[in-house]
Write a protein that holds these residues in place. Sequence first.
Motif, mmCIF file in Angstrom:
data_model
loop_
_atom_site.group_PDB
_atom_site.id
_atom_site.type_symbol
_atom_site.label_atom_id
_atom_site.label_comp_id
_atom_site.label_asym_id
_atom_site.label_seq_id
_atom_site.Cartn_x
_atom_site.Cartn_y
_atom_site.Cartn_z
ATOM 1 N N LYS A 105 0.828 -1.210 0.000
ATOM 2 C CA LYS A 105 0.000 0.000 0.000
ATOM 3 C C LYS A 105 0.868 1.269 0.000
ATOM 4 N N ALA A 106 2.048 1.178 0.580
ATOM 5 C CA ALA A 106 2.961 2.329 0.555
ATOM 6 C C ALA A 106 3.320 2.699 -0.876
ATOM 7 N N GLY A 107 3.422 1.688 -1.736
ATOM 8 C CA GLY A 107 3.717 1.954 -3.138
ATOM 9 C C GLY A 107 2.543 2.500 -3.917
ATOM 10 N N LEU A 108 1.353 2.375 -3.372
ATOM 11 C CA LEU A 108 0.139 2.821 -4.072
ATOM 12 C C LEU A 108 -0.192 4.288 -3.839
ATOM 13 N N ALA A 116 -10.088 0.728 -1.537
ATOM 14 C CA ALA A 116 -9.594 0.511 -2.898
ATOM 15 C C ALA A 116 -8.117 0.119 -2.879
ATOM 16 N N MET A 117 -7.326 0.742 -2.001
ATOM 17 C CA MET A 117 -5.902 0.421 -1.890
ATOM 18 C C MET A 117 -5.698 -0.999 -1.373
ATOM 19 N N THR A 118 -6.489 -1.378 -0.392
ATOM 20 C CA THR A 118 -6.381 -2.732 0.152
ATOM 21 C C THR A 118 -6.705 -3.778 -0.911
ATOM 22 N N GLU A 119 -7.748 -3.495 -1.687
ATOM 23 C CA GLU A 119 -8.145 -4.423 -2.748
ATOM 24 C C GLU A 119 -7.038 -4.561 -3.799
ATOM 25 N N LYS A 120 -6.467 -3.426 -4.202
ATOM 26 C CA LYS A 120 -5.391 -3.451 -5.201
ATOM 27 C C LYS A 120 -4.155 -4.152 -4.649
#
Length: 253
Positions: free
Chosen positions: A101-104, A128-132
């Motif tokens: 998630k840090a990269g997102l 959305a970040m968790t899903e990705k």
Amino acid sequence: MAALLEVKNLGISFGGLRAVDDFEVTIKKGQLYGLIGPNGAGKTTVFNLLTGVYKPSEGIITLDGVNITGLKTIEINKAGIARTFQNIRLFKELSVIDNVKAGLHNHYKYSTFEGILRLPGFFKIEEAMTEKAMELLKVFELENEADYLAANLPYGKQRKLEIARALATDPKLLLLDEPAAGMNPNETMELMNTIRFVRDNFDMTILLIEHDMKLVSGICEELTVLNFGRILAQGATGTVLNDPQVITAYLGE
């Protein structure tokens, strides 16, 4: 096939030492390209020039038609270059999923106000970040370790996590700095398959530094060989690895 990365006349000096001199390379979109050479040949310096850690003394770096020469590291990352490191640099005190998630965060944003007050916009973006992030972890078969501390992963899986985090920035070009370092033969073979998968399924262009010649010959389509900061040989992998100068300088034969 169009060029994604074009580097011309790249050079840098540290004091009186010429670390990289007249480096040039063209890497096509979707290509798996290798940069090899003896220790101290200037390979990591080239990576540092491409990613903005160092500013070149001269030369031009063009990514997908855009001149990125001299930009800051964060600007180059946003332009589309991500990298891993020879010495793994994870946020080891964070969970596996939080590393991804840090990269997102380049692509999912909410205001400080929304974050502090935990407004609906914050939760929507976090979801959305968790899903990705989970989608990326599944690619690397790390979804079952999503809540583990990154420090508690085995070495080979830490390597995979670092690649997953780099991919989370949605790069055009992925730089892998000795990804097989410290791996046993089975882990190296698995890594080789992972790199191929990333290239084929993420429409990714990959440039890697590597000392493991089995991995290099197994996945790289073209190579550049550096020696004392200058290009020694360049071209198709099989041709380069059979070049007598390369064998003498790099393989020690």
